[in-house]
Design an enzyme around this catalytic site. Structure first.
Site, mmCIF file in Angstrom:
data_model
loop_
_atom_site.group_PDB
_atom_site.id
_atom_site.type_symbol
_atom_site.label_atom_id
_atom_site.label_comp_id
_atom_site.label_asym_id
_atom_site.label_seq_id
_atom_site.Cartn_x
_atom_site.Cartn_y
_atom_site.Cartn_z
ATOM 1 N N SER A 1 1.084 -1.403 -0.157
ATOM 2 C CA SER A 1 0.169 -0.023 0.509
ATOM 3 C C SER A 1 0.989 1.253 -0.090
ATOM 4 O O SER A 1 1.626 1.479 1.061
ATOM 5 C CB SER A 1 -0.979 -0.279 1.413
ATOM 6 O OG SER A 1 -0.340 -0.276 2.033
ATOM 7 N N LYS A 2 0.074 2.430 -0.385
ATOM 8 C CA LYS A 2 0.829 3.545 -0.752
ATOM 9 C C LYS A 2 1.207 4.261 0.428
ATOM 10 O O LYS A 2 2.170 4.897 0.149
ATOM 11 C CB LYS A 2 1.088 4.245 -1.532
ATOM 12 C CG LYS A 2 -0.300 5.138 -1.341
ATOM 13 C CD LYS A 2 -0.814 5.817 -2.479
ATOM 14 C CE LYS A 2 -2.210 6.794 -2.467
ATOM 15 N NZ LYS A 2 -2.856 8.243 -3.521
ATOM 16 N N ARG A 3 0.634 3.445 1.653
ATOM 17 C CA ARG A 3 1.075 4.674 3.314
ATOM 18 C C ARG A 3 2.737 4.267 3.721
ATOM 19 O O ARG A 3 2.917 4.655 3.969
ATOM 20 C CB ARG A 3 -0.012 4.011 4.309
ATOM 21 C CG ARG A 3 -1.143 4.885 4.138
ATOM 22 C CD ARG A 3 -2.302 4.393 5.409
ATOM 23 N NE ARG A 3 -3.501 5.501 5.065
ATOM 24 C CZ ARG A 3 -3.285 5.803 6.091
ATOM 25 N NH1 ARG A 3 -2.802 6.458 6.677
ATOM 26 N NH2 ARG A 3 -4.522 7.456 5.526
ATOM 27 N N ARG B 1 7.304 12.436 3.376
ATOM 28 C CA ARG B 1 6.819 10.063 4.151
ATOM 29 C C ARG B 1 8.852 10.738 4.962
ATOM 30 O O ARG B 1 8.656 9.842 6.569
ATOM 31 C CB ARG B 1 7.214 9.870 3.619
ATOM 32 C CG ARG B 1 6.203 9.150 3.147
ATOM 33 C CD ARG B 1 5.423 8.104 3.892
ATOM 34 N NE ARG B 1 3.448 8.471 3.520
ATOM 35 C CZ ARG B 1 2.839 7.270 2.434
ATOM 36 N NH1 ARG B 1 4.017 7.092 1.613
ATOM 37 N NH2 ARG B 1 1.528 7.759 1.968
#
Ligand code: GLU
Length: 494
Positions: free
Chosen positions: A253-255, A469
């Site tokens: 997932s891009k998280r 991030r």
């Protein structure tokens, strides 16, 4: 065996995902190994979420990786159109066939009724799904409702008892109880098909022999098989590939991991290395060799050797492989060419040049001022963010909210970025200078640099996301609890 035809059927609803490329690669290898055809079909039945930009990005990213198709929306073929939004009449005529056979029914239930039903089922801890209220409406009743133009959908009937059993090329026999299968809407109230209906009709009409797709579709397969049966069509071979996973085994997932192919291109991975890496997901060459080209993979491909253990998409391993490609496959001249083509894309350089020109005194200043445009991760630490007016918590919040705001942008350009950031500074009641400080550090690695808005625009969402991030990480990260309260606060901004 008749001709092998496989397909990839992306929905153009977001960034081009590495998972799409992974499934495309296996479909392409399988088809070409058997002298067959690999088809690309755009599944844009969700008109609200689909966009032309996303479609363009997906096509372009797959081509960049070397995953070209034999038939598709940009090259046509004998079974077009290859974009579902251009096939509405085909779906209308096909649903008529099923209405005539009585295997589907019109459902006039209002969304209020369906909401109440769902709530009740949740409360009673029952299986969520349609209760069959409209299955047995009389012909007169239906005619009267249609006469009055009452909005309705068309759903499929589902057997009340027993199991659906089917063969999966990798998994053997799969059995799913019909009780778990909902009376799926096939045609929405606007007359357009849902994914399930369009997907089956198209796979049949496009003569797809093998449906090779991600394991998240296993639970939809009973509905698809039933549709084949309702139409009286032969079924294709189904093969559900294991999903790519984050290093912690959760679904990629891009998280947790960059998932956009655009990110890997912007970071300077070589497409052939990324493609090789995707080939290593769940599959190995018979020789055990880890470095192989798509041609070598196709020549040696054996789908039954795909392993079902969730393949981990690990960027460290990818870095290693990419380095190997750079060292082993590029001579110095090729290395220079590849680097120059990656770094000095003319549109990017044209945007960077005026920003640097304003600030340098000597040409030798260019490299240090502009290096962040050509870097991947920056060398920053918590100390880089120390500021006299803003607390550490506030800094974390600015960075996280900026990321969320930027992810809302549909049309990525300077003005949209500026608008989002100005709005956010006002919502946080911060002076724009203070507000921008952590963004300068996260994006350029320095407290003073070229305009942060221009820089974000040039770097693009993929690299910007990765830098924000990283900033969150070096600032100590956000706990689950903190994330919840931040999400609430962010939502309240509206
Ligand atoms: N449109 C679906 C997707 O986006 C295709 C699923 C399938 O391959 O059947 O993944």
């Amino acid at each position: 065996m008749s001709q092998v035809r496989t397909r990839i059927a992306p929905s153009p609803t977001g960034d081009p995902h590495v998972g799409t490329a992974y499934i495309a690669l296996f479909n392409r290898c399988f088809a070409h190994q058997h002298g067959g055809k690999f088809v690309l079909r755009i599944e844009d039945t969700d008109q609200q979420r689909s966009s032309e930009k996303s479609e363009q990005d997906i096509l372009q990213s797959l081509k960049w990786l070397g995953l070209s198709w034999d038939e598709g929306p940009d090259c046509e073929g004998d079974f077009g159109p290859y974009r579902q939004s251009e096939r509405s009449e085909i779906y209308s005529s096909h649903i008529e066939q099923l209405l005539d056979k009585g295997t589907v029914f019109r459902c006039f239930c209002s969304s209020e009724r369906l909401d109440l039903l769902r709530q009740q089922q949740m409360q009673d801890k029952q299986q969520i799904g349609y209760d069959g209220c409209c299955v047995n409406l009389s012909a007169e009743n239906i005619a009267a409702k249609l006469e009055q133009g009452e909005p309705h959908v068309i759903r499929m009937k589902i057997p009340e008892q027993g199991n659906c059993e089917f063969e999966d090329l990798l998994r053997g026999t799969i059995s799913i109880s019909w009780a778990q299968v909902d009376m799926q809407v096939l045609i929405k109230s606007d007359g357009l098909p849902t994914y399930h209906f369009a997907n089956v009709v198209d796979d049949h009409l496009m003569k797809i022999s093998h449906v090779i797709r991600g394991e998240e579709w296993i639970n939809s397969t009973p509905k698809h098989l039933l549709l084949y049966q309702y139409f009286g069509w032969d079924i294709p071979v189904f093969c559900h590939m294991p999903l790519l996973r984050n290093p912690d085994k959760s679904k990629l997932s891009k998280r947790k991991n960059p998932t956009s192919i655009g990110y890997y291109a912007a970071m300077g991975y070589l497409p052939e290395a990324l493609l090789n890496y995707l080939g290593m997901m769940g599959w190995t060459m018979p020789s055990g060799e880890e470095k192989f080209s798509q041609e070598e993979m196709t020549a040696n491909f054996d789908i039954s050797r795909v392993s079902l253990g969730g393949p981990i998409f690990d960027t460290e391993k990818l870095d290693w492989l990419n380095g190997k490609y750079i060292r082993e496959d590029l001579n110095d001249e090729e290395f220079i060419q590849r680097f120059a083509a990656w770094a000095f894309k003319s549109d990017k350089v044209k945007m960077i040049a005026p920003l640097l020109k304003q600030r340098v005194e000597r040409l030798s200043d260019v490299a240090s001022l502009g290096s962040f445009f050509f870097s991947g991760e920056l060398d920053i630490s918590a100390e880089s963010f120390a500021h006299k007016n803003i607390e550490a918590d506030e800094i974390l919040k600015i960075v996280q909210f900026t990321l969320w705001k930027l992810e809302l942008i549909e049309q990525w350009d300077r003005d949209s970025i500026e608008k989002q950031l100005q709005e956010l500074a006002a919502q946080l009641e911060l002076k724009i200078r203070d507000f921008l400080f952590p963004l300068f550090v996260a994006i350029s690695g320095k407290a003073v640099s070229t305009s942060v808005i221009e820089s974000i625009n040039i770097l693009g969402i993929d690299i910007t996301r990765a830098r924000l991030r990283k900033a969150l990480d070096v600032l100590g990260g956000i706990s689950k609890k903190q994330a919840k309260s931040l999400e609430r606060e962010f939502r309240d901004f509206g």
